[in-house]
Motif scaffolding. Structure first.
Motif, short mmCIF file in Angstrom:
data_model
loop_
_atom_site.label_atom_id
_atom_site.label_comp_id
_atom_site.label_asym_id
_atom_site.label_seq_id
_atom_site.Cartn_x
_atom_site.Cartn_y
_atom_site.Cartn_z
N PRO A 1 0.89 -1.27 0.07
CA PRO A 1 -0.06 -0.07 -0.09
C PRO A 1 0.69 1.18 -0.04
N GLY A 2 1.96 1.19 0.54
CA GLY A 2 2.81 2.24 0.71
C GLY A 2 3.26 2.72 -0.51
N TYR A 3 3.62 1.84 -1.48
CA TYR A 3 4.25 2.11 -2.74
C TYR A 3 3.14 2.40 -3.72
N ARG A 4 2.05 1.82 -3.42
CA ARG A 4 1.05 2.02 -4.36
C ARG A 4 0.72 3.84 -4.12
N ALA A 5 0.63 4.12 -2.94
CA ALA A 5 0.42 5.49 -2.59
C ALA A 5 1.36 6.38 -3.11
N LEU A 6 2.62 6.11 -3.24
CA LEU A 6 3.50 6.91 -3.68
C LEU A 6 3.41 7.00 -5.06
N ALA A 7 2.95 6.03 -5.83
CA ALA A 7 2.74 5.71 -7.30
C ALA A 7 1.53 6.86 -7.51
N PHE A 8 0.45 6.54 -6.88
CA PHE A 8 -0.68 7.56 -7.01
C PHE A 8 -0.28 9.08 -6.77
N MET A 9 0.51 9.59 -5.76
CA MET A 9 0.98 10.67 -5.62
C MET A 9 1.70 11.38 -6.83
N GLN A 10 2.40 10.41 -7.13
CA GLN A 10 3.11 10.75 -8.50
C GLN A 10 2.48 10.92 -9.72
N MET A 11 1.47 10.22 -9.78
CA MET A 11 0.56 10.53 -11.02
C MET A 11 -0.25 11.80 -10.96
N GLU B 1 -8.46 15.40 -12.23
CA GLU B 1 -7.89 14.05 -12.07
C GLU B 1 -6.73 13.72 -11.29
N ALA B 2 -5.85 15.02 -10.89
CA ALA B 2 -4.80 14.83 -9.90
C ALA B 2 -5.61 14.69 -8.79
N VAL B 3 -6.49 15.30 -8.31
CA VAL B 3 -7.09 15.54 -6.82
C VAL B 3 -7.56 13.84 -6.59
N GLY B 4 -8.14 13.25 -7.72
CA GLY B 4 -8.53 11.96 -7.41
C GLY B 4 -7.71 11.19 -7.27
N TYR B 5 -6.43 11.35 -7.73
CA TYR B 5 -5.22 10.52 -7.52
C TYR B 5 -4.60 10.74 -5.98
N ALA C 1 -4.45 8.03 -2.95
CA ALA C 1 -3.17 7.78 -2.22
C ALA C 1 -3.45 8.10 -0.75
N ALA C 2 -4.37 8.99 -0.38
CA ALA C 2 -4.59 9.22 1.28
C ALA C 2 -5.41 7.96 1.65
N LYS C 3 -5.98 7.47 0.73
CA LYS C 3 -7.10 6.19 1.40
C LYS C 3 -6.29 5.13 1.83
N ILE C 4 -5.10 4.85 0.74
CA ILE C 4 -4.46 3.46 0.91
C ILE C 4 -3.09 3.76 1.71
N ALA C 5 -2.84 4.96 1.82
CA ALA C 5 -1.41 5.16 2.77
C ALA C 5 -1.25 4.63 4.25
N PRO C 6 -0.23 3.84 4.48
CA PRO C 6 -0.01 3.02 5.62
C PRO C 6 0.13 3.83 6.79
N ARG D 1 -3.11 14.32 1.30
CA ARG D 1 -4.38 15.14 1.67
C ARG D 1 -4.31 16.54 1.67
N LEU D 2 -2.78 16.89 1.91
CA LEU D 2 -2.70 18.51 1.70
C LEU D 2 -2.34 18.72 0.32
N LYS D 3 -1.76 18.05 -0.27
CA LYS D 3 -1.20 18.01 -1.84
C LYS D 3 -3.05 18.35 -2.69
N SER D 4 -3.97 17.48 -2.15
CA SER D 4 -5.10 17.68 -2.65
C SER D 4 -5.79 18.96 -2.57
N ALA D 5 -5.66 19.31 -1.06
CA ALA D 5 -6.42 20.67 -0.80
C ALA D 5 -5.51 21.75 -1.56
N PHE D 6 -4.35 21.65 -1.83
CA PHE D 6 -3.40 22.72 -2.45
C PHE D 6 -3.88 22.77 -3.80
N ALA D 7 -4.15 21.50 -4.42
CA ALA D 7 -4.39 21.61 -5.91
C ALA D 7 -5.95 22.35 -6.11
N LEU D 8 -6.73 22.31 -5.09
CA LEU D 8 -8.06 22.92 -5.42
C LEU D 8 -8.19 24.37 -4.81
#
Length: 249
Positions: A88-98, A110-114, A118-123, A132-139
């Motif tokens: 899950p940790g590496y999947r979260a990293l991948a989602f954040m990079q996407m 689309e970026a906010v969705g990724y 990532a926030a959902k599955i982060a370990p 979550r912070l990146k998502s808020a900043f994007a919006l």
């Protein structure tokens, strides 16, 4: 007579113990066998998980190298593969990079969705709150204040690893929403926080001065540039991110 009764009672007690022991031996043996299998199984699982984590770390690093060499489009496809399976940790990293790639392309939704995925599955809270912070900043430039507030407020708690950044972002969001008095109060708090960086305190003091002088209307245009986002998670060769270190063998 007392001695005789004592001897008979002792013999009966001894016989009962022997009988109990004979009946219990198979059960005790099974329990011992299960315990041994359990320890062996746990060790085997630990080795397996460590191997998977190491492979995922190498895959993330190689994909980052692809990004540097061949550009975001090709790297995105590789990150997408990594986001579908594994730790899950590496999947979260991948989602954040996407999410970061899509954000650079101007595809905010689309970026906010990724970032949210990532926030959902982060370990761990550190990785989850970065997403979550990146998502808020994007919006910040497009979403209504209520949505920004609902995303940032949970990140401002005392135990949140990025509470200072969340508090600063929320203060700027209030300023953008036409709430200068509330924003000023938040900036005052930020300017006094002992765990805030010097840059954060300087920005807070500058914002207070602009609000007091009546020139704060010019400030929202510089909000995104001024805010200090947590750095994008990068992995040096062989390095594992927080919460993903393999267990000792």
């Amino acid at each position: 007579m007392v001695d005789v009764f004592d001897e008979v009672e002792e013999q009966l007690r001894s016989d009962r113990y022997k009988t109990f022991a004979l009946k219990s031996l198979p059960v005790l043996g099974a329990v011992a066998a299960i315990a041994v299998l359990g320890v062996g199984g746990w060790w085997g699982w630990s080795v397996y998980e460590s191997s998977r984590a190491n492979k995922a770390s190498e895959a993330i690093q190689k994909t980052l190298e692809v990004y540097e060499k061949d550009g975001p489009a090709k790297a995105f496809a590789e990150f997408e593969k990594l986001s579908k399976d594994g730790n899950p940790g590496y999947r979260a990293l991948a989602f954040m990079q996407m999410g970061g790639i899509r954000l650079d392309e101007g595809k905010t939704k689309e970026a906010v969705g990724y970032f949210d995925e990532a926030a959902k599955i982060a370990p761990d809270p550190v990785m989850g709150d970065i997403a979550r912070l990146k998502s808020a900043f994007a919006l910040m430039d497009t979403a209504p204040y209520q949505e920004i507030e609902s995303r940032l407020t949970p990140l401002t708690g005392e135990k949140s690893p990025y509470r200072v950044q969340a508090k600063e972002a929320l203060a700027f969001a209030k300023l953008q929403a036409g709430k200068p008095a509330e924003a000023r109060g938040d900036f005052v708090v930020l300017s006094l926080l002992s765990d805030a960086s010097d840059d954060t305190r300087q920005r807070a003091q500058a914002a207070i001065q602009m609000i007091d002088s009546g020139s704060a209307k010019a400030l929202p245009a510089a909000v995104k540039a001024a805010l200090a986002l947590p750095p994008q998670v990068q992995l040096a060769p062989g390095q594992l991110p927080p919460g993903l270190q393999p267990q000792a063998q």
